[in-house]
Design a protein around this motif. Sequence first.
Motif, PDB file in Angstrom:
ATOM      1  N   MET A  61       0.840  -1.216   0.000  1.00  0.00           N
ATOM      2  CA  MET A  61       0.000   0.000   0.000  1.00  0.00           C
ATOM      3  C   MET A  61       0.868   1.256   0.000  1.00  0.00           C
ATOM      4  O   MET A  61       0.556   2.226  -0.689  1.00  0.00           O
ATOM      5  N   THR A  62       1.988   1.227   0.732  1.00  0.00           N
ATOM      6  CA  THR A  62       2.893   2.384   0.784  1.00  0.00           C
ATOM      7  C   THR A  62       3.547   2.599  -0.577  1.00  0.00           C
ATOM      8  O   THR A  62       3.619   3.731  -1.079  1.00  0.00           O
ATOM      9  N   SER A  66       3.287   5.820  -3.287  1.00  0.00           N
ATOM     10  CA  SER A  66       4.454   6.521  -3.847  1.00  0.00           C
ATOM     11  C   SER A  66       4.392   6.557  -5.366  1.00  0.00           C
ATOM     12  O   SER A  66       4.683   7.590  -5.983  1.00  0.00           O
ATOM     13  N   ILE A  67       4.032   5.419  -5.972  1.00  0.00           N
ATOM     14  CA  ILE A  67       3.999   5.343  -7.435  1.00  0.00           C
ATOM     15  C   ILE A  67       2.864   6.220  -7.956  1.00  0.00           C
ATOM     16  O   ILE A  67       3.013   6.925  -8.955  1.00  0.00           O
ATOM     17  N   PRO A  75       7.739  10.472 -12.006  1.00  0.00           N
ATOM     18  CA  PRO A  75       6.480  11.181 -12.244  1.00  0.00           C
ATOM     19  C   PRO A  75       5.305  10.489 -11.541  1.00  0.00           C
ATOM     20  O   PRO A  75       5.387   9.316 -11.198  1.00  0.00           O
ATOM     21  N   SER A  76       4.232  11.206 -11.364  1.00  0.00           N
ATOM     22  CA  SER A  76       2.983  10.623 -10.845  1.00  0.00           C
ATOM     23  C   SER A  76       2.354   9.736 -11.915  1.00  0.00           C
ATOM     24  O   SER A  76       2.330  10.087 -13.091  1.00  0.00           O
ATOM     25  N   VAL A  89       2.146  -4.308 -10.900  1.00  0.00           N
ATOM     26  CA  VAL A  89       3.560  -4.007 -11.158  1.00  0.00           C
ATOM     27  C   VAL A  89       4.378  -4.152  -9.868  1.00  0.00           C
ATOM     28  O   VAL A  89       5.538  -4.589  -9.905  1.00  0.00           O
ATOM     29  N   ILE A  90       3.790  -3.859  -8.716  1.00  0.00           N
ATOM     30  CA  ILE A  90       4.495  -4.082  -7.443  1.00  0.00           C
ATOM     31  C   ILE A  90       4.751  -5.586  -7.247  1.00  0.00           C
ATOM     32  O   ILE A  90       5.844  -5.984  -6.830  1.00  0.00           O
ATOM     33  N   ALA A  91       3.764  -6.407  -7.587  1.00  0.00           N
ATOM     34  CA  ALA A  91       3.962  -7.858  -7.466  1.00  0.00           C
ATOM     35  C   ALA A  91       5.122  -8.294  -8.368  1.00  0.00           C
ATOM     36  O   ALA A  91       5.941  -9.141  -7.988  1.00  0.00           O
TER      37      ALA A  91
END
Length: 98
Positions: A61-62, A66-67, A75-76, A89-91
């Motif tokens: 979640m953190t 940030s992403i 960039p956002s 993409v985090i996975a």
Amino acid sequence: MLIGALIALMGHSATGLAANVSEGQRIYRQFCVGCHGVGGLAAIPNAPNFSRGERLMQPDMTLMMSIKAGKMAMPSFNGILQDHQIFDVIAYLRTLQQ
Ligand code: HEC
């Protein structure tokens, strides 16, 4: 470690969707590889090295926030990627750690 894993799981259940690693890889190649490099070996200065797990000790979640918001040179992705795509993409990022 256990607490981090539990928080990560909570992050997933909050989305109601299981993360899709292969979709995450596709998104990474399209939006992230220019800075974060193939295999997570940073392609620009100051980008974390995901193959060494840098920054990845944070809960999903953190990292998602940030992403979504962007951070320093990053960039956002708000309005570009949906939350479930960011979790995908985090996975994928978590598979890069060696
Ligand atoms: C224009 C270059 C650039 C692009 C494109 C980019 N990043 Fe980053 N990213 C960075 C930099 C630089 C940092 C380090 C920011 C800092 O100094 O804290 C970073 C940090 C991060 C972090 C760590 C955040 C934290 O809270 O510590 C994650 C996770 C991340 N990027 C994932 C991604 C993903 C996923 C994508 C594609 C959707 C992406 N980045 C696209 C440059 C980029």
